[in-house]
Scaffold this active site. Structure first.
Site, PDB file in Angstrom:
ATOM      1  N   LYS A  35       1.220   5.298 -11.626  1.00 54.30           N
ATOM      2  CA  LYS A  35       2.246   4.952 -10.640  1.00 54.30           C
ATOM      3  C   LYS A  35       1.624   4.179  -9.470  1.00 54.30           C
ATOM      4  O   LYS A  35       2.114   3.110  -9.088  1.00 54.30           O
ATOM      5  CB  LYS A  35       2.898   6.231 -10.101  1.00 54.30           C
ATOM      6  CG  LYS A  35       3.730   6.026  -8.847  1.00 54.30           C
ATOM      7  CD  LYS A  35       4.400   7.289  -8.392  1.00 54.30           C
ATOM      8  CE  LYS A  35       3.599   8.148  -7.441  1.00 54.30           C
ATOM      9  NZ  LYS A  35       3.482   7.602  -6.078  1.00 54.30           N
ATOM     10  N   ASN A  36       0.537   4.728  -8.931  1.00 55.44           N
ATOM     11  CA  ASN A  36      -0.028   4.123  -7.721  1.00 55.44           C
ATOM     12  C   ASN A  36      -0.734   2.798  -7.985  1.00 55.44           C
ATOM     13  O   ASN A  36      -1.035   2.056  -7.053  1.00 55.44           O
ATOM     14  CB  ASN A  36      -0.982   5.101  -7.029  1.00 55.44           C
ATOM     15  CG  ASN A  36      -0.226   6.223  -6.332  1.00 55.44           C
ATOM     16  OD1 ASN A  36       1.001   6.211  -6.280  1.00 55.44           O
ATOM     17  ND2 ASN A  36      -0.947   7.195  -5.809  1.00 55.44           N
TER      18      ASN A  36
ATOM     19  N   ARG B 142       7.759   5.732   0.661  1.00 55.96           N
ATOM     20  CA  ARG B 142       6.878   5.105   1.641  1.00 55.96           C
ATOM     21  C   ARG B 142       6.171   3.864   1.123  1.00 55.96           C
ATOM     22  O   ARG B 142       5.932   2.918   1.861  1.00 55.96           O
ATOM     23  CB  ARG B 142       5.788   6.118   1.979  1.00 55.96           C
ATOM     24  CG  ARG B 142       5.823   6.659   3.333  1.00 55.96           C
ATOM     25  CD  ARG B 142       4.553   7.464   3.524  1.00 55.96           C
ATOM     26  NE  ARG B 142       3.411   6.559   3.692  1.00 55.96           N
ATOM     27  CZ  ARG B 142       3.097   5.984   4.839  1.00 55.96           C
ATOM     28  NH1 ARG B 142       3.802   6.211   5.908  1.00 55.96           N
ATOM     29  NH2 ARG B 142       2.058   5.185   4.917  1.00 55.96           N
TER      30      ARG B 142
ATOM     31  N   PRO C 128       1.393   7.064   9.604  1.00 54.45           N
ATOM     32  CA  PRO C 128       1.740   5.812  10.276  1.00 54.45           C
ATOM     33  C   PRO C 128       1.312   4.595   9.449  1.00 54.45           C
ATOM     34  O   PRO C 128       0.584   4.739   8.473  1.00 54.45           O
ATOM     35  CB  PRO C 128       0.937   5.883  11.574  1.00 54.45           C
ATOM     36  CG  PRO C 128      -0.208   6.784  11.273  1.00 54.45           C
ATOM     37  CD  PRO C 128       0.278   7.766  10.265  1.00 54.45           C
ATOM     38  N   ILE C 129       1.782   3.399   9.856  1.00 51.91           N
ATOM     39  CA  ILE C 129       1.336   2.169   9.181  1.00 51.91           C
ATOM     40  C   ILE C 129       0.650   1.224  10.171  1.00 51.91           C
ATOM     41  O   ILE C 129       0.623   0.019   9.988  1.00 51.91           O
ATOM     42  CB  ILE C 129       2.495   1.443   8.446  1.00 51.91           C
ATOM     43  CG1 ILE C 129       3.640   1.117   9.410  1.00 51.91           C
ATOM     44  CG2 ILE C 129       2.997   2.250   7.268  1.00 51.91           C
ATOM     45  CD1 ILE C 129       4.603   0.059   8.841  1.00 51.91           C
ATOM     46  N   ASP C 130       0.108   1.821  11.253  1.00 49.69           N
ATOM     47  CA  ASP C 130      -0.526   0.998  12.281  1.00 49.69           C
ATOM     48  C   ASP C 130      -1.649   0.112  11.727  1.00 49.69           C
ATOM     49  O   ASP C 130      -1.838  -1.016  12.192  1.00 49.69           O
ATOM     50  CB  ASP C 130      -1.073   1.896  13.408  1.00 49.69           C
ATOM     51  CG  ASP C 130      -2.048   2.941  12.881  1.00 49.69           C
ATOM     52  OD1 ASP C 130      -1.668   3.685  11.949  1.00 49.69           O
ATOM     53  OD2 ASP C 130      -3.189   3.012  13.366  1.00 49.69           O
ATOM     54  N   GLN C 131      -2.378   0.590  10.734  1.00 51.38           N
ATOM     55  CA  GLN C 131      -3.488  -0.203  10.196  1.00 51.38           C
ATOM     56  C   GLN C 131      -2.974  -1.433   9.433  1.00 51.38           C
ATOM     57  O   GLN C 131      -3.580  -2.495   9.471  1.00 51.38           O
ATOM     58  CB  GLN C 131      -4.369   0.644   9.271  1.00 51.38           C
ATOM     59  CG  GLN C 131      -5.005   1.835   9.969  1.00 51.38           C
ATOM     60  CD  GLN C 131      -5.906   1.430  11.121  1.00 51.38           C
ATOM     61  OE1 GLN C 131      -6.810   0.607  10.977  1.00 51.38           O
ATOM     62  NE2 GLN C 131      -5.639   1.989  12.290  1.00 51.38           N
TER      63      GLN C 131
ATOM     64  N   ASP D 252      -4.385  14.101  -3.765  1.00 47.67           N
ATOM     65  CA  ASP D 252      -3.273  14.213  -4.723  1.00 47.67           C
ATOM     66  C   ASP D 252      -3.535  15.250  -5.819  1.00 47.67           C
ATOM     67  O   ASP D 252      -2.652  15.491  -6.649  1.00 47.67           O
ATOM     68  CB  ASP D 252      -2.982  12.846  -5.366  1.00 47.67           C
ATOM     69  CG  ASP D 252      -2.230  11.917  -4.417  1.00 47.67           C
ATOM     70  OD1 ASP D 252      -1.820  12.361  -3.327  1.00 47.67           O
ATOM     71  OD2 ASP D 252      -2.048  10.734  -4.779  1.00 47.67           O
TER      72      ASP D 252
ATOM     73  N   ARG E  40       9.477  11.678  -9.391  1.00 53.72           N
ATOM     74  CA  ARG E  40       8.999  10.471  -8.704  1.00 53.72           C
ATOM     75  C   ARG E  40       7.671  10.019  -9.290  1.00 53.72           C
ATOM     76  O   ARG E  40       7.364   8.835  -9.248  1.00 53.72           O
ATOM     77  CB  ARG E  40       8.793  10.776  -7.205  1.00 53.72           C
ATOM     78  CG  ARG E  40      10.072  10.850  -6.407  1.00 53.72           C
ATOM     79  CD  ARG E  40       9.752  10.915  -4.925  1.00 53.72           C
ATOM     80  NE  ARG E  40       8.671   9.977  -4.615  1.00 53.72           N
ATOM     81  CZ  ARG E  40       7.739  10.169  -3.709  1.00 53.72           C
ATOM     82  NH1 ARG E  40       7.734  11.241  -2.983  1.00 53.72           N
ATOM     83  NH2 ARG E  40       6.805   9.257  -3.502  1.00 53.72           N
TER      84      ARG E  40
HETATM   85  C1  UD1 Z   1      -1.864   6.490  -1.082  1.00 58.94           C
HETATM   86  C2  UD1 Z   1      -1.234   7.043  -2.352  1.00 58.94           C
HETATM   87  C3  UD1 Z   1      -0.980   8.534  -2.194  1.00 58.94           C
HETATM   88  C4  UD1 Z   1      -2.270   9.254  -1.778  1.00 58.94           C
HETATM   89  C5  UD1 Z   1      -2.914   8.583  -0.577  1.00 58.94           C
HETATM   90  C6  UD1 Z   1      -4.275   9.152  -0.238  1.00 58.94           C
HETATM   91  C7  UD1 Z   1       0.015   5.120  -3.173  1.00 58.94           C
HETATM   92  C8  UD1 Z   1       1.322   4.502  -3.426  1.00 58.94           C
HETATM   93  N1  UD1 Z   1       0.010   6.335  -2.575  1.00 58.94           N
HETATM   94  O1  UD1 Z   1      -0.928   6.668  -0.028  1.00 58.94           O
HETATM   95  O2  UD1 Z   1      -0.520   9.055  -3.440  1.00 58.94           O
HETATM   96  O3  UD1 Z   1      -1.966  10.595  -1.439  1.00 58.94           O
HETATM   97  O4  UD1 Z   1      -3.077   7.170  -0.812  1.00 58.94           O
HETATM   98  O5  UD1 Z   1      -5.111   9.086  -1.342  1.00 58.94           O
HETATM   99  O6  UD1 Z   1      -1.017   4.589  -3.534  1.00 58.94           O
HETATM  100  N2  UD1 Z   1      -3.127   6.160   7.933  1.00 58.94           N
HETATM  101  C9  UD1 Z   1      -3.060   5.774   9.254  1.00 58.94           C
HETATM  102  N3  UD1 Z   1      -2.592   4.516   9.546  1.00 58.94           N
HETATM  103  C10 UD1 Z   1      -2.201   3.635   8.578  1.00 58.94           C
HETATM  104  C11 UD1 Z   1      -2.288   4.037   7.233  1.00 58.94           C
HETATM  105  C12 UD1 Z   1      -2.763   5.305   6.941  1.00 58.94           C
HETATM  106  O7  UD1 Z   1      -3.389   6.540  10.147  1.00 58.94           O
HETATM  107  O8  UD1 Z   1      -1.783   2.533   8.909  1.00 58.94           O
HETATM  108  C13 UD1 Z   1      -3.646   7.505   7.586  1.00 58.94           C
HETATM  109  C14 UD1 Z   1      -2.632   8.382   6.868  1.00 58.94           C
HETATM  110  O9  UD1 Z   1      -1.759   9.019   7.757  1.00 58.94           O
HETATM  111  C15 UD1 Z   1      -3.534   9.340   6.125  1.00 58.94           C
HETATM  112  C16 UD1 Z   1      -4.746   8.466   5.772  1.00 58.94           C
HETATM  113  O10 UD1 Z   1      -4.672   7.344   6.636  1.00 58.94           O
HETATM  114  O11 UD1 Z   1      -3.955  10.369   6.963  1.00 58.94           O
HETATM  115  C17 UD1 Z   1      -4.778   7.961   4.345  1.00 58.94           C
HETATM  116  O12 UD1 Z   1      -3.511   7.444   3.999  1.00 58.94           O
HETATM  117  P1  UD1 Z   1      -3.328   6.216   3.006  1.00 58.94           P
HETATM  118  O13 UD1 Z   1      -4.559   6.010   2.211  1.00 58.94           O
HETATM  119  O14 UD1 Z   1      -2.788   5.065   3.766  1.00 58.94           O
HETATM  120  O15 UD1 Z   1      -2.181   6.771   2.065  1.00 58.94           O
HETATM  121  P2  UD1 Z   1      -1.107   5.884   1.350  1.00 58.94           P
HETATM  122  O16 UD1 Z   1      -1.675   4.555   1.087  1.00 58.94           O
HETATM  123  O17 UD1 Z   1       0.184   5.996   2.058  1.00 58.94           O
END
Ligand code: UD1
Length: 417
Positions: free
Chosen positions: A22-23, A92, A122-125, A304, A396
């Site tokens: 999926k991912n 998300r 968040p998606i700040d990054q 996960d 999902r």
């Molecule tokens: C992806 C996977 C999800 C998995 C996760 C961690 C997909 C579709 N989903 O989710 O199944 O659980 O990786 O392995 O691939 N963060 C920030 N700012 C940002 C982005 C992330 O602070 O802009 C933080 C998140 O809150 C979290 C950490 O970074 O604490 C890692 O998250 P991230 O790797 O971004 O997870 P996803 O990509 O959403």
């Protein structure tokens, strides 16, 4: 709402085949937006999240057709680079369309994903990176509005490794003017799979799978034809299903180099795991031995699989310490496991799991995707009947999980609402 009913106590035996990841599929489908024409994806799992992304693309004007495991996306007629709240709120990962849209169309309007059950996320990054590439970002009415003429290459240092953040920026930079260097990247196999897909489209990306990725932007990309990689999280979940029941299972399609951390912990807990020609065979002990583990970005132990391994440890000999470092609120399965007789204490990001002699079947409620899987695993081990409610979470991300477990001898069925 459907539920899953399990009469526990049967060790799993036999062979099972892993579905496509999926991912890995989600970002590759999002990448089809980068090129006019029809991209083809083979071995796509039949999952709610994939359908959601398909709907999102159709809403933008793309054509999406599915025939068995083959999905075709024609992104020639995309006219509305927009992802609405209605679709984004259920998934998300919809944020993955942001990078491709802004880099190909010069504008994008994507709903902010908001919080989710396992944390704020968040998606700040993602946004910081797009700004560094020259996009103008505005947040208004719950939407991210991004505009740019042509993005231009830049060096971007992530504050922390983010999987979809790395993927989003790789896609955006693929059509930018000049070289981009992404530092402190996520190193997950799904990031590598996306880089390979982008290169098959004519992109110039090097270093995926390491923490520094270099992208030389090109003027145009062509559609791709890709085979989806096997789902390492599904593979890990099935290894753990064998583990919790004391079974003997060949998980076909499971790749050892995608599962090093999980394999190491299962071995430490007493399992014999051997690579076979096209998968991994696990021979589980009657009862696992307690192990400590901590979740971390790849190649660390995947968040996960945290809930599923915790279910196994709930019936281990001894006490285990589990530390969750990736998400702040990812112990929601604990309450439900406790209702089945598990002895687990939480203190912040740490859970202490004291192994119990037996779990007892109970009605339980799924709260998120991986938590649901852990409850199914616990149900396989428990005495009596477990009913896992709210299985839409499971749907999902797991393709036909109950059929696969049934084929391994589990007494499990879906109860239609
Ligand atoms: C992806 C996977 C999800 C998995 C996760 C961690 C997909 C579709 N989903 O989710 O199944 O659980 O990786 O392995 O691939 N963060 C920030 N700012 C940002 C982005 C992330 O602070 O802009 C933080 C998140 O809150 C979290 C950490 O970074 O604490 C890692 O998250 P991230 O790797 O971004 O997870 P996803 O990509 O959403």
């Amino acid at each position: 709402m459907d539920a899953i009913e399990i009469a526990g106590g049967k060790p799993l035996h036999g062979e099972v085949k892993i579905s496509g990841s999926k991912n890995a599929t989600l970002p590759q489908i999002a990448a089809s937006l980068l090129a006019p024409g029809t991209s083809i994806f083979r071995g796509v799992p039949e999952l709610a999240d994939i359908r959601t992304l398909g709907r999102l693309l159709v809403h933008m004007g793309a054509r999406v057709d599915r025939e068995g495991g083959t999905l075709r996306v024609d992104a020639s007629a995309v006219a509305k680079p927009e992802a609405t709240y209605e679709l984004v709120k259920t998934m998300r990962a919809s944020v993955l369309v942001l990078g491709p849209l802004v880099t190909r169309f010069g504008r994008a309007r994507v709903s902010l994903p908001g919080g989710c059950a396992i944390g704020a996320r968040p998606i700040d990054q993602h946004l910081k990176g797009l700004e560094a590439l020259g996009a103008k970002i505005e947040l208004s009415h719950g939407y991210v509005e991004a505009k740019a003429d042509r993005l231009r290459g830049a060096t971007i240092l992530f504050d922390l490794p983010t999987v979809t953040g790395t993927e989003n920026l790789m896609m955006a930079a693929a059509l930018a003017d000049g070289r981009s260097i992404l530092e402190n990247c996520a190193r997950e196999p799904e990031v590598i799979a996306l880089a390979e897909a982008l290169n098959a489209m004519g992109g110039r990306i090097a270093g995926a799978g390491t923490s520094v990725i270099t992208i030389d932007g090109v003027d145009a990309l062509r559609p791709m034809d890709v085979e989806v990689i096997p789902d390492r999280i599904e593979a890990g979940t099935l290894l753990m299903a064998a583990m919790i029941t004391g079974g003997d299972v060949l998980v076909r399609g499971a790749k050892a180099d995608h599962l090093d951390a999980a394999i190491a912990k299962l071995r430490e807990a007493g399992a014999k795991i051997t690579p076979e020609s096209d998968g991994l065979r696990v021979i589980a002990p009657q009862k696992p031995t307690a192990v400590d583990f901590i979740t971390a970005p790849f190649p660390g132990f995947p968040t996960d699989l945290q809930a599923q391994l915790m279910a196994c440890l709930s019936v281990a000999k001894g006490a285990s310490r589990v530390v969750e470092t990736v998400f702040e609120n990812r112990f929601m399965h604990v309450q439900e496991l406790s209702r089945m007789g598990a002895d687990i204490a939480i203190d912040g990001h740490t859970a202490v799991v004291r192994g119990v002699t037996r779990l007892s079947g109970a009605p339980v409620m799924a709260t998120d995707l991986r938590a649901s899987a852990s409850l199914v695993l616990a149900g396989l081990r428990a005495e009596g009947t477990t009913t896992v409610q709210r299985v839409y979470h499971l749907d999902r991300g797991y393709e036909a999980l109950e059929a696969k477990l049934q084929a391994l001898g589990a007494n499990i069925r879906r109860v239609k609402a």
